[in-house]
Scaffold this active site. Structure first.
Site, PDB file in Angstrom:
ATOM      1  N   GLU A  79      -4.529   7.633  -3.368  1.00  0.00           N
ATOM      2  CA  GLU A  79      -5.034   6.380  -2.817  1.00  0.00           C
ATOM      3  C   GLU A  79      -5.256   5.345  -3.930  1.00  0.00           C
ATOM      4  O   GLU A  79      -5.145   4.140  -3.685  1.00  0.00           O
ATOM      5  CB  GLU A  79      -6.319   6.646  -2.023  1.00  0.00           C
ATOM      6  CG  GLU A  79      -6.718   5.552  -1.041  1.00  0.00           C
ATOM      7  CD  GLU A  79      -5.740   5.340   0.120  1.00  0.00           C
ATOM      8  OE1 GLU A  79      -4.795   6.151   0.286  1.00  0.00           O
ATOM      9  OE2 GLU A  79      -5.902   4.357   0.846  1.00  0.00           O
TER      10      GLU A  79
ATOM     11  N   HIS B 114       0.840  -1.196   0.000  1.00  0.00           N
ATOM     12  CA  HIS B 114       0.000   0.000   0.000  1.00  0.00           C
ATOM     13  C   HIS B 114       0.886   1.261   0.000  1.00  0.00           C
ATOM     14  O   HIS B 114       0.763   2.110  -0.889  1.00  0.00           O
ATOM     15  CB  HIS B 114      -0.925  -0.018   1.221  1.00  0.00           C
ATOM     16  CG  HIS B 114      -1.835   1.160   1.308  1.00  0.00           C
ATOM     17  ND1 HIS B 114      -3.145   1.116   0.889  1.00  0.00           N
ATOM     18  CD2 HIS B 114      -1.634   2.434   1.732  1.00  0.00           C
ATOM     19  CE1 HIS B 114      -3.705   2.303   1.065  1.00  0.00           C
ATOM     20  NE2 HIS B 114      -2.799   3.120   1.576  1.00  0.00           N
ATOM     21  N   GLU B 115       1.771   1.349   0.987  1.00  0.00           N
ATOM     22  CA  GLU B 115       2.623   2.552   1.079  1.00  0.00           C
ATOM     23  C   GLU B 115       3.547   2.651  -0.135  1.00  0.00           C
ATOM     24  O   GLU B 115       3.853   3.740  -0.605  1.00  0.00           O
ATOM     25  CB  GLU B 115       3.434   2.545   2.382  1.00  0.00           C
ATOM     26  CG  GLU B 115       2.602   2.508   3.670  1.00  0.00           C
ATOM     27  CD  GLU B 115       1.507   3.575   3.751  1.00  0.00           C
ATOM     28  OE1 GLU B 115       1.650   4.644   3.113  1.00  0.00           O
ATOM     29  OE2 GLU B 115       0.492   3.327   4.451  1.00  0.00           O
TER      30      GLU B 115
ATOM     31  N   HIS C 266       1.865   4.473  -2.860  1.00  0.00           N
ATOM     32  CA  HIS C 266       2.011   5.922  -2.637  1.00  0.00           C
ATOM     33  C   HIS C 266       3.429   6.353  -3.019  1.00  0.00           C
ATOM     34  O   HIS C 266       3.634   7.391  -3.653  1.00  0.00           O
ATOM     35  CB  HIS C 266       1.777   6.261  -1.161  1.00  0.00           C
ATOM     36  CG  HIS C 266       0.345   6.185  -0.723  1.00  0.00           C
ATOM     37  ND1 HIS C 266      -0.661   6.893  -1.326  1.00  0.00           N
ATOM     38  CD2 HIS C 266      -0.256   5.502   0.304  1.00  0.00           C
ATOM     39  CE1 HIS C 266      -1.819   6.644  -0.707  1.00  0.00           C
ATOM     40  NE2 HIS C 266      -1.597   5.799   0.273  1.00  0.00           N
TER      41      HIS C 266
HETATM   42 ZN    ZN Z   1      -3.149   5.219   1.652  1.00  0.00          ZN
END
Ligand code: ZN
Length: 517
Positions: free
Chosen positions: A309, A269-270, A273
């Site tokens: 996101e 997830h990170e 980003h």
């Molecule tokens: Zn996030």
């Protein structure tokens, strides 16, 4: 930039100074969460608030406003679809947003949210909504005032608050996408609950030492394209990712021995980003030749929380929970994580990590049910802000919505309307960006697969380059040049819709639960 008029050069210089000040604050904040000894807390608070004040002064300086005005009056800079015209347009937007709020309101909001955060902590511990209610009322009252200051007079007040996180998007537009989505996902979850056979998730609970999880997570991130020459991974209680400046993207995660997929998907997830931050045009080459640095300027910044996101959700869910990914990853997981993975196949792991099991807590929700939590919050906070819903009726409205959408009885407010930190922070208009992110991700995923029919084969071989370069050229490289909706249309040829996400959830979840489509 030798060819630019003097006022643009000066404006860019001022913007870069402010961005450097922001970088200073980002490093201080990162250090506070990772390595700072507890004894440094008081001094650090002072350092952070000094830097925040200096940054605010730089962003609201009269000279900056005058330079923006001078550039706006210069046709050479504002005509056509260029980086320069986008930079000026967006700098005007930022400057107005920062200077429109009266200093008195800003300090009232800071004080009210700081009190509300304290009150929320103890109210949540005691599951006592009544104790939090007056603080929430105050935050709402000041948020309405903030929205009035920021609003251009059209639409509802809530629009002005969403606009801070997702530029140009209106509540009515979100409603148009969310209403069919909520019904379709709710039906999907019910079909699965009534007719599905849940997959075995025992593999997820086998203990794995944190050091092994870290080694595997880093290996996956590097393989997907995250550069550890230009980034780091460290440990914090609340994971985050921050682009500190050119060549420096910091991400964090946490490790629980009893749940190795928490850290794996947390890192993916990170990393999503982080790949976005590393792909912004900050003067580094991404295999697309040299790109002029837009550091400190809007075209060098991420466009919105929703698009940000979308990048994290795409790598975490669309890639990381696919069978193609596990075809590649399993032998590496066996090497890094050891014996626990011995009896697994790509099919067995894929089944275990794709569930739709209604639960009460948003941050623990699976991919199948997560958006229901968000859509409930969107409706409630919109009604709270407009005054259609009184805070006195919030717990009841919350519990009714959970029963309707997820089929769950909420036993207490701690596991109900007191579970999230956002409202006490004054973050109203923030929640919808999570689901917008999932929707953008699904729409991008559909398009990138359409244009790269062998994408699954490539991923199964560990070749993530075609996927990453699609995002580099369609999303990352543009920074804030286009609005989120324009970016979506340019990348996929269509406005945002609920359909791709619903299609993908069905395609993934029905086979796992043994349901025929
Ligand atoms: Zn996030």
């Amino acid at each position: 930039m030798p060819d630019h008029p003097a006022h643009y050069v000066k404006l860019a210089e001022k913007a870069r100074e402010a961005a450097n000040m922001h970088s200073v604050s980002a490093v201080l904040a990162w250090d506070q969460e990772t390595y700072m000894p507890a004894g440094g807390a008081d001094a650090r608070a002072g350092q952070l608030s000094l830097v925040a004040r200096l940054h605010h002064e730089m962003c609201t300086a009269k000279e900056l406003g005058e330079l923006i005005t001078a550039c706006e009056a210069d046709d050479r800079l504002t005509e056509g679809d260029t980086c320069e015209s986008a930079n000026i347009r967006e700098m005007r937007r930022d400057y107005d947003k920062k200077t429109k709020l009266p200093a008195k309101l800003v300090s009232e909001l800071t004080e009210a949210t700081s009190r509300a955060q304290h009150a929320w902590k103890s109210a949540r511990a005691d599951s006592n909504f009544a104790a939090f209610r007056p603080f929430l009322d105050k935050v709402l009252e000041l948020s309405r005032e903030k929205a009035r200051c920021l609003s251009d007079g059209s639409g509802e007040l809530y629009d002005a608050l969403i606009d801070v996180y997702e530029p140009g998007v209106k509540a009515s537009e979100i409603e148009e996408v969310f209403t069919p989505l909520r019904k379709q996902i709710s039906d999907l979850v019910r079909t699965i609950a009534d007719n599905g056979k849940p997959p075995s998730t025992e593999i997820l609970e086998r203990p794995v030492a944190p050091a092994k999880q870290e080694a595997f997570g880093k290996f996956v991130a590097e393989s997907c394209g995250f550069s550890f020459e230009r980034g780091r991974l460290d440990i914090t209680t609340h994971p985050f990712c921050e682009g500190v400046g050119p060549g420096d993207t910091r991400m964090t995660t946490r490790y629980r021995e009893a749940s190795w997929t928490d850290s794996l998907y947390g890192i993916m997830h990170e990393m999503g980003h982080g790949l976005y931050e590393q792909g912004l045009p900050l003067g580094e080459s991404h295999g697309q030749g040299h790109v002029e640095s837009q550091f400190g300027l809007p075209c060098g910044e991420a466009v919105s929380l929703g698009i940000h996101e979308s990048q994290s959700r795409l790598w975490e869910n669309a890639v990381g929970r696919s069978q193609a990914f596990w075809t590649w990853a399993l032998p590496h997981a066996q090497k890094h994580l050891g014996q626990v993975m011995g009896d697994q196949t790509p099919e067995s792991i894929t089944r275990a990590v794709n569930t739709a099991d209604p639960s009460l807590i948003r941050v623990e929700a699976d991919e199948g049910t997560y958006n229901l939590h968000i859509m409930i919050r969107f409706e409630l906070e919109r009604a709270l802000l407009s005054g259609d819903l009184s805070t006195a009726d919030l717990p009841d409205a919350w519990n009714t919505a959970y029963k309707e959408s997820l089929g769950l009885d909420v036993p207490n407010d701690r596991e109900g309307c007191l579970q999230d930190v956002h409202w006490s922070f004054g973050l109203i208009g923030y929640f919808p960006t999570y689901t917008l992110g999932n929707l953008y991700a699904a729409q991008f995923w559909e398009k990138v697969r359409e244009e790269n029919p062998d994408l699954d084969d490539q991923i199964a071989k560990g070749n993530f380059a075609p996927l990453l370069s699609w995002f580099r050229s369609r999303i990352h490289i543009h920074g804030r040049r286009y609005t989120p909706s324009q970016l979506c249309e340019r990348a996929t040829g269509k406005p945002l819709s609920a359909e791709p996400l619903v299609r993908q959830l069905k395609q993934k979840l029905y086979p796992v639960y043994g349901i025929k489509q």
